[in-house]
Design a protein around this motif. Structure first.
Motif, short mmCIF file in Angstrom:
data_model
loop_
_atom_site.label_atom_id
_atom_site.label_comp_id
_atom_site.label_asym_id
_atom_site.label_seq_id
_atom_site.Cartn_x
_atom_site.Cartn_y
_atom_site.Cartn_z
N LYS A 361 0.85 -1.20 0.00
CA LYS A 361 0.00 0.00 0.00
C LYS A 361 0.89 1.25 0.00
O LYS A 361 0.64 2.21 -0.73
N ILE A 362 1.93 1.20 0.82
CA ILE A 362 2.85 2.35 0.88
C ILE A 362 3.51 2.56 -0.48
O ILE A 362 3.67 3.68 -0.95
N LEU A 363 3.86 1.44 -1.13
CA LEU A 363 4.45 1.53 -2.49
C LEU A 363 3.47 2.24 -3.43
O LEU A 363 3.84 3.17 -4.14
N GLU A 364 2.20 1.77 -3.40
CA GLU A 364 1.22 2.32 -4.33
C GLU A 364 0.99 3.80 -4.06
O GLU A 364 0.79 4.58 -4.99
N GLU A 365 1.04 4.19 -2.79
CA GLU A 365 0.78 5.60 -2.46
C GLU A 365 1.95 6.50 -2.84
O GLU A 365 1.77 7.67 -3.12
#
Ligand SMILES: Nc1ncnc2c1ncn2[C@@H]1O[C@H](COP(=O)(O)OP(=O)(O)OP(=O)(O)O)[C@@H](O)[C@H]1O
Length: 589
Positions: A361-365
């Motif tokens: 999720k952090i990657l996508e954000e």
């Protein structure tokens, strides 16, 4: 400490092949090392610093021979003759040094510190005029050290120390010298995130176990990457994952660690080598695309066709690996895209203990995709049909298969570990023939008939992780082109040793023992029980090991270290898997 203590320890280590013995002997030396500890552990590795610092001696055999002749007054030919007879430059230097010392009284006890600093001088200078400086520093050591010392010093410089200790043996010795067995796993984990044996050694020596416990990823310091287990069917993967899991494309390229801190960006390979200069395009594209305070990304770099978006085989850019570019130079016609599949660190914070879905999720954000950086294509599912379709699509899109990833609360990033949190599923598991094996060359047999003058076969071993030893698994004679065959003796010449290398379990006796260093990828027809090989000896059947039938060479894997070879555990798993498939097939029939 005097260097002679190191010398006598090295010579004691040379006389044993047993790992426990090696660990004990080394621990005794480390206990006495005091301020020299860092230097000593590097020297035991045959190095001056961790690999990622890229410090190399850059002194050829020819330069050593020139130095030896210039100090002794012998001609180059005469030195070469001794070298030819002894087969080892270390011993040659020792013989010559014995002669010099009879004539002079210069020899004194050198300190470890002095030897290390002279060796550093040799490594530090490169380019114009460095040859003379290198020779001067080596000749200084030659004149001032005892014959036994110069033997090992010369072997260190020429990369032939070969004490038979892997990093894990050195770590065990450090644990035994300064710590407690109960911390062994924590220490190994710390080393996986900060693979600098000198750094870890000093922390242990100072009793700073908290620093070891809290060790995590650090920007600009390479870490040992997380690896995947393998299974042969999607049903088994689903079982192992306990139901729903993530599935990602398994890109077929080059594993890439990308580190950034402020304006500095570094790239490391799976083998922890710094490859920043091989990929200035990735560095530039990253700097243009992202502006974090700091970050560490894990992914796979793959060449692609910008016109069609198609992924290409990595061989198309593999010439880049050994070549350094400056930023203005054109790297190649073919652009590279990095598929990012994990993030370990962002803006000053370690993320490794977060479950994988949160890291994703952090990657996508934070990582907005563009032409050069993409996130691994993925689905989350527990529906076998859907997963099978995704797998087929991955092959269609030019990938090797898929990697299943655990999405539970426990799905942390495990550096250096091949575990069940990630499971790969490749196209060739679908076919009769099983996955390929990466095996270490440990011996060679003379060829006959058409192969006279070269090798007839190579003896190959797998790696037993638990015992930190190599176990023979097969004899490889097929898959070589004629050209390759003729090159084999040349490739292995400098690795031939006169007795069975340390940490090798073998009942077979080849014509030549080869120091475990080169890894080859082979495929075979079947794993069978065998009384002559030592892989998994006594585990499946008493008095027998496992062997690979009909092996053939796929390629040399110069990117792998011997300890990265297929492990005994993996082979046992594959043997069981194979049995299961045969049983089901028989039932179906
Ligand atoms: N989405 C992905 N997630 C994790 N690894 C990936 C992914 N795509 C490609 N890979 C590559 O697959 C490798 C995982 O397989 P494995 O752990 O067996 O390494 P390996 O021994 O190099 O495998 P192989 O020889 O099958 O490529 C990783 O090292 C990585 O380079």
């Amino acid at each position: 400490m005097e260097f002679s203590e190191v010398t006598s320890t090295f010579s004691e280590m040379e006389n044993t092949t047993k790992r426990l013995e090696l660990t004990r002997i080394l621990a005794n030396l480390l206990k006495k090392a005091n301020n020299d500890l860092k230097y000593i552990v590097y020297l035991v590795q045959g190095k001056l610093a961790p690999d990622f610092e890229g410090i190399e001696f850059g002194m050829s055999d020819k330069l050593i021979i020139k130095s030896l002749s210039s100090v002794s007054g012998l001609s180059d030919e005469e030195v070469n003759k001794i070298f030819y007879k002894t087969g080892d430059l270390g011993t040659t230097a020792m013989e010559i040094s014995k002669n010099i010392s009879q004539k002079s009284l210069f020899n004194e006890d050198l300190t470890v510190n002095y030897v290390y600093s002279k060796l550093m001088e040799i490594a530090k200078f490169s380019g114009h005029g460095s040859i003379k400086t290198k020779m001067d520093s080596y000749m200084d050591l030659l004149m001032n050290s005892k014959p036994d010392d110069i033997k090992y010093i010369t072997r260190i410089i020429t990369g032939k120390l070969r004490l038979g200790v892997a990093d894990s043996t050195i770590l065990d010795s450090l644990v035994s010298a300064f710590s407690d067995k109960k911390y062994a796993d924590i220490i190994e984990n710390a080393y996986n995130f900060h693979p600098d044996i000198g750094y870890i050694a000093e922390l242990l020596q100072s009793g700073n176990i908290d620093a070891i416990k809290n060790m995590g990823p650090e920007p600009l310091i390479p870490f040992k990457v997380m690896l995947a287990e393998r299974l042969k069917s999607l049903a088994d993967i689903k079982d192992k994952m306990g139901g729903r899991a993530a599935y990602e494309y398994k890109y077929d390229g080059l594993r890439t660690e990308l580190h950034q801190k402020g304006s500095e960006v570094k790239i490391f390979s799976r083998g922890l080598e710094e490859t920043t200069q091989n990929f200035p395009d990735i560095v530039k594209n990253f700097k243009d695309s992202f502006h974090f305070e700091s970050c560490i990304l894990d992914g796979e770099s793959v060449p692609y066709n910008p016109d069609t978006g198609e992924l290409m085989p990595f061989q198309m850019v593999s010439q880049r690996r050994g070549r350094k570019y400056d930023l203005t130079e054109k790297t190649s016609e073919i652009p590279i895209v990095m598929f990012i599949f994990d993030i370990l660190y962002l803006n000053g914070k370690s993320l490794i203990n977060l479950p994988y879905p949160e890291r994703r999720k952090i990657l996508e954000e934070n990582v907005k995709e563009n032409e050069y950086f993409k996130l691994a294509t993925r689905i989350e599912s527990d529906d076998e049909n859907e997963i099978m379709k995704f797998f087929e699509k991955s092959i269609e899109d030019g990938c090797e298969g898929i990697v299943s990833k655990n999405i539970s609360e426990d799905s942390v990033y495990r550096a250096g570990a091949r575990g069940w949190l990630w499971i790969k599923f490749k196209r060739d598991y679908q076919q009769e023939i099983s996955d390929s094996f990466d095996l270490v060359v440990v011996g060679a047999f003379n060829g006959h008939g058409r192969r006279k003058g070269t090798y007839g076969a190579l003896l190959l071993a797998c790696y037993n992780e638990k015992k930190d030893s190599f176990e023979t698994f097969t004899k490889l004679g097929s898959g070589f082109t004629d050209e390759m065959l003729s090159e084999l003796p040349g490739i292995f010449k400098s690795l031939i040793v006169d007795k069975k290398p340390a940490r090798l379990d073998s009942t077979m006796i080849p014509d030549y023992w080869i120091y475990p260093s080169k890894v080859v990828e082979v495929k075979g027809a079947e794993i069978t029980v065998s009384p002559v090989h030592t892989c998994a000896y006594n585990i499946i059947e008493k008095g027998s090991g496992l062997a690979l039938r009909f092996p053939r060479l796929i390629k040399f894997r110069d990117d792998k270290n011997p300890e990265d070879a297929t492990t005994t555990e993996e082979i046992i798993e594959m043997y069981k898997m194979q049995k299961k498939t045969i049983n089901t097939k028989e039932k179906e029939d």
